[in-house]
Design a protein around this motif. Structure first.
Motif, PDB file in Angstrom:
ATOM      1  N   ALA A   1       0.848  -1.194   0.000  1.00  0.00           N
ATOM      2  CA  ALA A   1       0.000   0.000   0.000  1.00  0.00           C
ATOM      3  C   ALA A   1       0.882   1.241   0.000  1.00  0.00           C
ATOM      4  N   GLU A   2       0.537   2.216  -0.850  1.00  0.00           N
ATOM      5  CA  GLU A   2       1.217   3.509  -0.891  1.00  0.00           C
ATOM      6  C   GLU A   2       0.157   4.598  -0.753  1.00  0.00           C
ATOM      7  N   ARG A   3       0.583   5.763  -0.210  1.00  0.00           N
ATOM      8  CA  ARG A   3      -0.368   6.849   0.005  1.00  0.00           C
ATOM      9  C   ARG A   3       0.240   8.179  -0.443  1.00  0.00           C
ATOM     10  N   TRP A   4      -0.513   8.920  -1.261  1.00  0.00           N
ATOM     11  CA  TRP A   4      -0.111  10.240  -1.761  1.00  0.00           C
ATOM     12  C   TRP A   4      -0.690  11.314  -0.849  1.00  0.00           C
ATOM     13  N   ASP A   5       0.188  12.196  -0.339  1.00  0.00           N
ATOM     14  CA  ASP A   5      -0.248  13.235   0.598  1.00  0.00           C
ATOM     15  C   ASP A   5      -0.305  14.628  -0.028  1.00  0.00           C
ATOM     16  N   GLY A   6      -0.240  14.680  -1.352  1.00  0.00           N
ATOM     17  CA  GLY A   6      -0.248  15.956  -2.056  1.00  0.00           C
ATOM     18  C   GLY A   6       1.129  16.400  -2.487  1.00  0.00           C
ATOM     19  N   GLU A   7       2.156  15.779  -1.891  1.00  0.00           N
ATOM     20  CA  GLU A   7       3.526  16.133  -2.241  1.00  0.00           C
ATOM     21  C   GLU A   7       4.358  14.923  -2.656  1.00  0.00           C
ATOM     22  N   SER A   8       4.123  13.776  -2.040  1.00  0.00           N
ATOM     23  CA  SER A   8       4.907  12.589  -2.366  1.00  0.00           C
ATOM     24  C   SER A   8       4.139  11.333  -1.995  1.00  0.00           C
ATOM     25  N   TRP A   9       4.551  10.209  -2.605  1.00  0.00           N
ATOM     26  CA  TRP A   9       4.036   8.898  -2.245  1.00  0.00           C
ATOM     27  C   TRP A   9       4.837   8.350  -1.073  1.00  0.00           C
ATOM     28  N   ARG A  10       4.155   7.796  -0.101  1.00  0.00           N
ATOM     29  CA  ARG A  10       4.822   7.194   1.043  1.00  0.00           C
ATOM     30  C   ARG A  10       4.247   5.806   1.300  1.00  0.00           C
ATOM     31  N   ALA A  11       5.107   4.945   1.812  1.00  0.00           N
ATOM     32  CA  ALA A  11       4.685   3.580   2.099  1.00  0.00           C
ATOM     33  C   ALA A  11       3.787   3.542   3.329  1.00  0.00           C
ATOM     34  N   VAL A  12       2.763   2.702   3.272  1.00  0.00           N
ATOM     35  CA  VAL A  12       1.925   2.398   4.430  1.00  0.00           C
ATOM     36  C   VAL A  12       2.262   0.970   4.850  1.00  0.00           C
ATOM     37  N   LYS A  13       2.606   0.780   6.117  1.00  0.00           N
ATOM     38  CA  LYS A  13       2.917  -0.566   6.575  1.00  0.00           C
ATOM     39  C   LYS A  13       1.724  -1.493   6.374  1.00  0.00           C
ATOM     40  N   THR A  14       2.011  -2.667   5.884  1.00  0.00           N
ATOM     41  CA  THR A  14       0.964  -3.639   5.601  1.00  0.00           C
ATOM     42  C   THR A  14       1.314  -4.977   6.250  1.00  0.00           C
ATOM     43  N   PRO A  15       0.320  -5.834   6.415  1.00  0.00           N
ATOM     44  CA  PRO A  15       0.591  -7.139   7.037  1.00  0.00           C
ATOM     45  C   PRO A  15       1.502  -8.002   6.175  1.00  0.00           C
ATOM     46  N   VAL A  16       2.265  -8.853   6.796  1.00  0.00           N
ATOM     47  CA  VAL A  16       3.012  -9.912   6.129  1.00  0.00           C
ATOM     48  C   VAL A  16       2.524 -11.244   6.679  1.00  0.00           C
TER      49      VAL A  16
END
Length: 400
Positions: free
Chosen positions: A297-312
């Motif tokens: 999962a990645e999330r755009w905050d208006g300035e950059s894409w950042r990783a969202v921790k997800t289950p393994v």
């Protein structure tokens, strides 16, 4: 290998592959990329448990790969039916009481696949995919519903490229629709494919190809918050050696450009998008951990894409296949884990695993989800099999 069913449709079509723009200057995934998850004692956000919704009798091997809600009690689902003669399009419609099959065109005498659907009203719905021509080459397929019937809409040619497939569609208005996918050249190297509908015709719009070797560059998902804020995701092959990395591109009203995403240590792709606002965009897919697909999962905050921790999930293949963003702290994802479905809810800080309505067969997978406006119900579609016959299924969760 656990990609979303839209991407899997492309792979099975031998049209493309998956992979990305590993760019500099963006935050990389930390070594500890896994997030803790919890199983709820009750459904998050006041939703009822997921329940299976009956479908009309369907002959052959059936699959549903996408759905879209254009209004209260008006939901469309698309996919395909395999029979002894080939593959034909499958279109279903929910009227508030039951699902009904709606007749849809099959221009090819061999194979006709629908991979995505979206619309703006009960009289304006689009479905895209591909067909096989007389030379058994993949040709993009676009259907439109005008309130009375489905018809085939002509698409532009792709020049010297050998094959073309559309994998997703986003309808903003009757005169503003985007479709994305892949055009494949020799030797089966993917090239991003973006088409735009202006109310009169489809036009191909130039889009970047960060990689032109190996698997090339491919688009799998598209979503928009406005006419000048359109996102497309997929993957490319930055080294040209058949390795995949996430790819994100943005339309600003004038042109498409690549937007850097966090680097991922192993193969990965983004397959679907969900938007809460112009500065809150989610993209989901899968990454490889110790040789197995795991949610990404990645999330755009208006300035950059950042990783969202997800289950393994240790020792088990798992993917996020689609995402529904109901608010900044109310995000639902669906997918596949092992031989069953994967449903999870994000509350702004952690993931909660949610039981699905498993048909109880050999293998079950969810491909796509959507929210029905006016009711708040969540819908998901997919396929299950008993090891011999594959069958489409639908499930739903509504406000309790």
């Amino acid at each position: 290998m656990g990609a979303s069913r839209r991407a899997a449709g492309l792979i099975s079509a031998a049209v493309l592959a998956l992979a990305t723009a590993a760019a500099t200057g963006v935050p990389a995934h930390a070594d500890d990329r896994s997030a803790s998850v919890r199983a709820p004692n009750e459904m998050p956000n006041g939703m009822s448990p997921w329940e299976r919704v009956p479908l009309p009798p369907l002959r052959g091997q059936t699959d549903l790969v996408d759905l879209a809600a254009v209004g209260p009690n008006d939901v469309w689902a698309v996919g395909y039916v395999r029979s002894s003669w080939g593959v034909e399009t499958l279109v279903l419609r929910w009227d508030g009481k039951r699902w009904k099959r709606v007749p849809s065109p099959n221009p090819s005498d061999d194979q006709n696949w629908l991979l995505a659907v979206d619309g703006t009203s009960a009289k304006d719905v689009w479905a895209v995919g591909y067909e096989l021509d007389e030379d058994r080459r993949h040709r993009m397929l676009v259907l439109h519903w005008n309130g009375a019937r489905w018809r085939v809409v002509p698409t532009p040619g792709v020049g010297e490229e050998l094959e073309s497939t559309l994998v997703d569609v986003e309808a903003l208005s009757p005169t503003d629709v985007w479709a994305v996918g892949t055009a494949t050249g020799w030797p089966l190297t993917g090239r991003t494919l973006t088409l735009h509908w202006d109310g009169q015709r489809w036009t191909r719009v130039e889009s970047p190809n960060p990689s032109t070797e190996g698997l090339g560059s491919n688009l799998v998902g598209v979503a928009a918050s406005s006419a000048d804020e359109v996102w497309a995701v997929g993957d490319d092959d930055p080294s040209g050696t058949f390795g995949m990395q996430p790819l994100a591109e943005r339309w600003d009203g004038a042109s498409w450009s690549v937007v850097p995403t966090p680097a991922v240590p192993e193969d990965a792709m983004l397959g679907s998008l969900g938007i809460a606002a112009a500065d809150d965009v989610w993209a989901v897919g899968y990454r490889t951990v110790d040789g197995l697909p795991q949610p990404l999962a990645e999330r755009w905050d208006g300035e950059s894409w950042r990783a969202v921790k997800t289950p393994v999930f240790d020792g088990v293949e798992a993917t996020f296949n689609d995402v529904v963003v109901r608010g900044r702290d109310d995000v639902w994802v669906i997918g596949t884990k092992g031989r069953g479905t994967l449903i999870a809810h994000w509350d702004g800080s952690s993931w909660t695993l949610v039981p699905g309505a498993e048909p109880g067969q050999f293998v079950t997978s969810l491909a796509a989800a959507t929210e029905e406006p006016g009711t708040g119900c969540l819908w998901a579609v997919g396929q299950f099999t008993d090891g011999e016959r594959a069958e489409a299924f639908v499930e739903r969760s509504c406000p309790s």
